[in-house]
Design an enzyme around this catalytic site. Sequence first.
Site, mmCIF file in Angstrom:
data_model
loop_
_atom_site.group_PDB
_atom_site.id
_atom_site.type_symbol
_atom_site.label_atom_id
_atom_site.label_comp_id
_atom_site.label_asym_id
_atom_site.label_seq_id
_atom_site.Cartn_x
_atom_site.Cartn_y
_atom_site.Cartn_z
ATOM 1 N N ASP A 1 -1.438 -2.441 -4.350
ATOM 2 C CA ASP A 1 -1.629 -1.068 -3.930
ATOM 3 C C ASP A 1 -0.201 -0.288 -4.096
ATOM 4 O OD1 ASP A 1 -4.379 -1.369 -4.236
ATOM 5 O OD2 ASP A 1 -4.712 -0.812 -2.195
ATOM 6 N N HIS B 1 -4.606 -0.782 5.848
ATOM 7 C CA HIS B 1 -3.407 0.307 5.899
ATOM 8 C C HIS B 1 -2.746 0.337 7.492
ATOM 9 C CE1 HIS B 1 -4.582 2.634 2.047
ATOM 10 N NE2 HIS B 1 -4.409 1.302 1.962
ATOM 11 N N ASP C 1 0.794 -1.284 -0.200
ATOM 12 C CA ASP C 1 0.067 0.010 0.024
ATOM 13 C C ASP C 1 0.777 1.353 0.046
ATOM 14 O OD1 ASP C 1 -3.037 -0.935 0.424
ATOM 15 O OD2 ASP C 1 -1.598 -2.363 1.589
ATOM 16 N N HIS D 1 0.828 3.426 -2.380
ATOM 17 C CA HIS D 1 0.075 4.343 -3.256
ATOM 18 C C HIS D 1 0.650 5.492 -3.887
ATOM 19 C CE1 HIS D 1 -4.064 2.970 -1.906
ATOM 20 N NE2 HIS D 1 -3.505 2.286 -0.941
ATOM 21 N N HIS E 1 -3.461 -9.439 -1.357
ATOM 22 C CA HIS E 1 -4.051 -8.368 -0.963
ATOM 23 C C HIS E 1 -5.445 -8.551 -0.643
ATOM 24 C CE1 HIS E 1 -3.594 -3.831 -1.390
ATOM 25 N NE2 HIS E 1 -5.022 -4.025 -1.739
ATOM 26 N N HIS F 1 -3.520 -4.413 1.984
ATOM 27 C CA HIS F 1 -4.922 -4.118 1.876
ATOM 28 C C HIS F 1 -5.362 -3.127 3.027
ATOM 29 C CE1 HIS F 1 -8.694 -3.665 0.223
ATOM 30 N NE2 HIS F 1 -9.430 -4.573 0.952
ATOM 31 N N HIS G 1 -6.607 -1.097 -6.184
ATOM 32 C CA HIS G 1 -6.428 0.263 -6.641
ATOM 33 C C HIS G 1 -5.503 0.283 -8.009
ATOM 34 C CE1 HIS G 1 -7.546 3.509 -3.777
ATOM 35 N NE2 HIS G 1 -7.452 2.295 -2.799
#
Length: 439
Positions: free
Chosen positions: A49, A190, A8, A10, A159, A188, A85
């Site tokens: 992600d 956070h 994650d 991102h 995930h 997944h 994502h």
Amino acid sequence: MLIAHLADTHLGKKQYHLEWREQDFYDAFTYAIEQAISEHVDAIIISGDMFDTYKPPNRAIKIARDTLKRAADKGIKIYSILGEHDTPKTRDYPPQVLVPEIRLLGINDYMDIIEKDGAKYTIAGIIHHPPTQRGLANLKKKIKQIAVDAEGKTLLMLHQTIINFFKLERGLEIHEIPENISYVAMGHLHWRKLYRRSNGQLIAYPGSLEITSVDDIDDWKKNGKGFYIVDLSGDRPEADKIDVPVTPQEKIVLEYPKHRIMLAKIMPELRKHAESGKLIIHVILHLPRKLEASPETEIRQIISRELGGIEKLHITWTRRYIGEEDEKAIEEQLEEQDPKEIEKSVISIILADNKEPDKEHLELAETIVALKDMLANDDLINAQHLVEEIARHEYWLRKIRLPQATIITVTKTITSTRTSRPREASRKPMRLDEFLRGG
Ligand SMILES: [Mn+2]
């Protein structure tokens, strides 16, 4: 055998539409990869992600390439899977194909077997599966197959939700993960979570690298943000937490008209955070319903003055209107409850026609809540799966099958200036089929 486990990250997320927030996510990623290189890891894995969307800014791709190339040049292998994502929402390649250093697992290619000091290790991964019945059934089948094919000590990237830890949506249960997998490298959730099963297996969520929403703040304060360095060499896997510095975020509640005093009390904490030169503050303002003034301007002025004109300051505002004392008490009670559970129980009661909902009603309500979340996240592909699942549910068949010749009463209000005599037909009870035909 040392592995850096991230998830994650991102990359490309531009939180609150701020340029410098986008940069924060790149900085956290670069910092983490540099740390992993200096720890002399054999592999870096990113459990989904990695990018915030499947069409990230070119800048995000460039930074991922440059950073990961430095690791690859040192002989470090890099593996990743897709999260919800960065999974393409159209027929397209995921952004990872533009980063040649990454070996993307979980689409056609599920595992790699590597040797180190005469021992074999399996690095496996499966991309995010939608939390529908069909999606989860497929996922479980693939996990079982990997457990059969794996050689030596095994690390599996997933995930997904593990419902023993959090109930964001449907997901896996711990007992559904085969015991011969040593380290389950999750993404997944956070928040950081490290769980050792009695058989020695480690299930680990490193959490997001940066603070992605207000909901992350409490966990960041408690557990920090960052990743894990995993040692797979011993009998049992061991994971060490490596922290990554992030832009501080603080959540404060100010009650009008006591807001000045409350703000003064919290100021030392804010000043401490502001030393990093960056700060995001989430102000929850409790106001009486009929207040004309906007105390926001004044609060903003006090904060920026007290923090010495800090350059990178962002404040978000949430207004809560408080009327009477008991209104406040109700709000506090509601805050303690999980909003998803409230939604679910309201929907299940509606489905049960205001009677006690049974298992079927609860199950369908849960799917409807999940659909709502997916639509809110623009996750149209997964939403489509759920719509189909909802539409196929037997509940509707039972619901639609009405007893024959049901009589319903339809009364029309006739407004006429000429005559006050109501027409005969409008008062006669109508059969349902007539009504549907427009009779
Ligand atoms: Mn995520």
